[in-house]
Write a protein that holds these residues in place. Sequence first.
Motif, short mmCIF file in Angstrom:
data_model
loop_
_atom_site.label_atom_id
_atom_site.label_comp_id
_atom_site.label_asym_id
_atom_site.label_seq_id
_atom_site.Cartn_x
_atom_site.Cartn_y
_atom_site.Cartn_z
N GLU A 1 0.83 -1.20 0.00
CA GLU A 1 0.00 0.00 0.00
C GLU A 1 0.87 1.26 0.00
N GLU A 2 1.97 1.22 0.73
CA GLU A 2 2.87 2.37 0.77
C GLU A 2 3.55 2.58 -0.59
N ILE A 3 3.89 1.49 -1.24
CA ILE A 3 4.50 1.58 -2.57
C ILE A 3 3.49 2.16 -3.56
N ASP A 4 2.25 1.66 -3.49
CA ASP A 4 1.20 2.18 -4.38
C ASP A 4 0.96 3.66 -4.15
N ALA A 5 0.99 4.08 -2.88
CA ALA A 5 0.77 5.50 -2.57
C ALA A 5 1.87 6.36 -3.16
N MET B 1 3.65 9.91 -7.99
CA MET B 1 4.40 10.06 -9.24
C MET B 1 3.46 10.12 -10.43
N ALA B 2 2.40 9.30 -10.39
CA ALA B 2 1.42 9.29 -11.49
C ALA B 2 0.69 10.63 -11.58
N THR C 1 -2.34 7.52 -15.14
CA THR C 1 -3.04 6.70 -14.15
C THR C 1 -2.04 5.87 -13.35
N LEU C 2 -2.51 5.30 -12.26
CA LEU C 2 -1.65 4.45 -11.43
C LEU C 2 -1.16 3.25 -12.21
N ALA D 1 3.11 0.30 -14.98
CA ALA D 1 3.59 -0.38 -16.19
C ALA D 1 4.92 0.21 -16.64
N SER D 2 5.03 1.53 -16.60
CA SER D 2 6.28 2.19 -17.00
C SER D 2 7.42 1.84 -16.06
#
Length: 217
Positions: free
Chosen positions: A122-126, A131-132, A138-139, A144-145
């Motif tokens: 969850e912290e990585i996604d946040a 950055m997104a 989008t996330l 993907a990049s």
Amino acid sequence: MCSSDLAGDYENLSDLRAKLRAGREEETRKRAETGLHNDLIAQLVDLHPVELPESIVEQQAYQLANDFAGMLQRMGLSRQAIREWDWENHLVEARVRAARNVLSSLLLANIAKTEGLAVSPEEIDAEIQKMADQAGVTLDQAKASLTKNDALSSIESRLLHEKALSFIVENAEITVEEITAEQERAEREQAMKQAAEADTEASADAPPAESQTAQQS
């Protein structure tokens, strides 16, 4: 033009001043935090000298140089000017920075492991979401990049290092020295005095203008 036009999205000029003040305070806080982290890393590295594999340091140094070249290009320097840059001396400095970066990363990773620190998905996604948002994608597109460029692991490492630094800050005895306006003025006057003395010494060492003229004639 009325005050509301000048204030833009703010309710009034008082609201604008308050938010500008808050922005400056946040910027000052971030600078202080960055300075503290840099000082702690420097102390950590100095206290734990380790001989690092030359290949790792060299790889990191060339990456730093490559990043610097990219910055020069974004600043508008021509390819010719970048090629003619003093890369030999630049790499000498880059190797020093690279060695400290590699060693600090190893030490922070070891602290994180010893203290059982971890970064959740969850912290990585946040972090990726931030950055997104900055990139206007989008996330999923950002993920993907990052996956394509094999950069997801570096984000996790950075977040883990930040946690290790926060752990050090929370458990370190940090002394904050407040400098009064009088002390700051005294230090500034002392610096000016030293600069003036240096100029005087330089003038005394130089030959008199008349002597130089006589020698020329």
